[in-house]
Design an enzyme around this catalytic site. Structure first.
Site, PDB file in Angstrom:
ATOM      1  N   CYS A 102     -24.018  67.627 -82.901  1.00 43.55           N
ATOM      2  CA  CYS A 102     -23.411  66.658 -83.501  1.00 43.55           C
ATOM      3  C   CYS A 102     -23.164  65.942 -82.350  1.00 43.55           C
ATOM      4  CB  CYS A 102     -22.370  67.361 -84.212  1.00 43.55           C
ATOM      5  SG  CYS A 102     -21.000  65.958 -84.922  1.00 43.55           S
ATOM      6  N   CYS A 112     -19.185  65.794 -81.791  1.00 46.37           N
ATOM      7  CA  CYS A 112     -18.757  66.942 -81.222  1.00 46.37           C
ATOM      8  C   CYS A 112     -18.890  66.989 -79.775  1.00 46.37           C
ATOM      9  CB  CYS A 112     -19.526  68.352 -81.895  1.00 46.37           C
ATOM     10  SG  CYS A 112     -18.997  68.729 -83.388  1.00 46.37           S
ATOM     11  N   ASP A 142     -16.487  51.931 -81.379  1.00 46.90           N
ATOM     12  CA  ASP A 142     -17.622  52.047 -82.227  1.00 46.90           C
ATOM     13  C   ASP A 142     -18.833  51.495 -81.357  1.00 46.90           C
ATOM     14  OD1 ASP A 142     -20.135  51.578 -83.946  1.00 46.90           O
ATOM     15  OD2 ASP A 142     -18.776  52.419 -85.484  1.00 46.90           O
ATOM     16  N   HIS A 198     -15.214  70.132 -86.562  1.00 41.64           N
ATOM     17  CA  HIS A 198     -16.419  69.826 -87.111  1.00 41.64           C
ATOM     18  C   HIS A 198     -16.185  69.885 -88.708  1.00 41.64           C
ATOM     19  CE1 HIS A 198     -20.559  68.424 -87.747  1.00 41.64           C
ATOM     20  NE2 HIS A 198     -20.392  69.158 -88.478  1.00 41.64           N
ATOM     21  N   GLY A 254     -23.492  56.106 -97.081  1.00 42.36           N
ATOM     22  CA  GLY A 254     -23.709  55.192 -95.845  1.00 42.36           C
ATOM     23  C   GLY A 254     -23.466  55.874 -94.682  1.00 42.36           C
ATOM     24  N   HIS A 288     -20.104  63.989 -89.374  1.00 42.56           N
ATOM     25  CA  HIS A 288     -18.859  64.537 -88.620  1.00 42.56           C
ATOM     26  C   HIS A 288     -17.835  63.589 -89.478  1.00 42.56           C
ATOM     27  CE1 HIS A 288     -16.594  66.405 -85.278  1.00 42.56           C
ATOM     28  NE2 HIS A 288     -15.672  65.698 -85.970  1.00 42.56           N
ATOM     29  N   HIS A 319     -15.306  60.988 -90.053  1.00 43.53           N
ATOM     30  CA  HIS A 319     -14.722  59.951 -89.158  1.00 43.53           C
ATOM     31  C   HIS A 319     -14.226  58.739 -90.071  1.00 43.53           C
ATOM     32  CE1 HIS A 319     -18.929  58.876 -89.524  1.00 43.53           C
ATOM     33  NE2 HIS A 319     -18.826  57.626 -89.313  1.00 43.53           N
ATOM     34  N   HIS A 332     -13.410  54.961 -90.059  1.00 40.13           N
ATOM     35  CA  HIS A 332     -13.667  53.423 -89.509  1.00 40.13           C
ATOM     36  C   HIS A 332     -12.420  52.712 -89.563  1.00 40.13           C
ATOM     37  CE1 HIS A 332     -18.218  53.574 -88.879  1.00 40.13           C
ATOM     38  NE2 HIS A 332     -18.027  54.368 -89.985  1.00 40.13           N
TER      39      HIS A 332
END
Length: 108
Positions: free
Chosen positions: A4, A7, A30, A46, A92, A97, A99, A101
């Site tokens: 990952c 990770c 990003d 994770h 999408g 993992h 996250h 945005h």
């Protein structure tokens, strides 16, 4: 998870432009920004996606959302920002993992 990418960022094996780190989370810019300010907040543990969370993750999710406005303000997003979580392939999600945005800097 050994393969990952997030990770690996948590473990320091892959560099990232970190904005924040504590015992539970890392926030970093990003690498393919969709807005002038675009960063991610990830848990260090994770969790593959939002679809995988359970009752035990309620506190973690609340703290993750609480970080968003604090970090957005530090990044100059006083007039507003957008938060979203892509979930699953059809939603999408590209990195599996969990996250969050955070985007801003113009109307996004």
């Amino acid at each position: 998870m050994d393969d990952c990418i997030f990770c690996k960022i948590v473990r320091g094996q892959i560099p990232a432009q970190k904005l924040y780190e504590d015992e539970e989370f890392v926030a970093f810019n990003d690498i393919r920004p969709a807005a002038p300010v675009h960063f991610l907040i990830i848990p260090k543990d994770h969790i593959p996606s939002l679809a995988e969370v359970s009752q035990e993750h309620v506190g973690l999710l609340g703290r993750m959302l609480q970080l968003a406005p604090m970090l957005a303000a530090q990044q100059g997003l006083a007039s507003g920002f957008k938060v979203h979580i892509n979930t699953g392939k059809d939603g999408g999600q590209e990195v599996f993992h969990l996250h969050l945005h955070v985007l801003g800097g113009k109307r996004v």
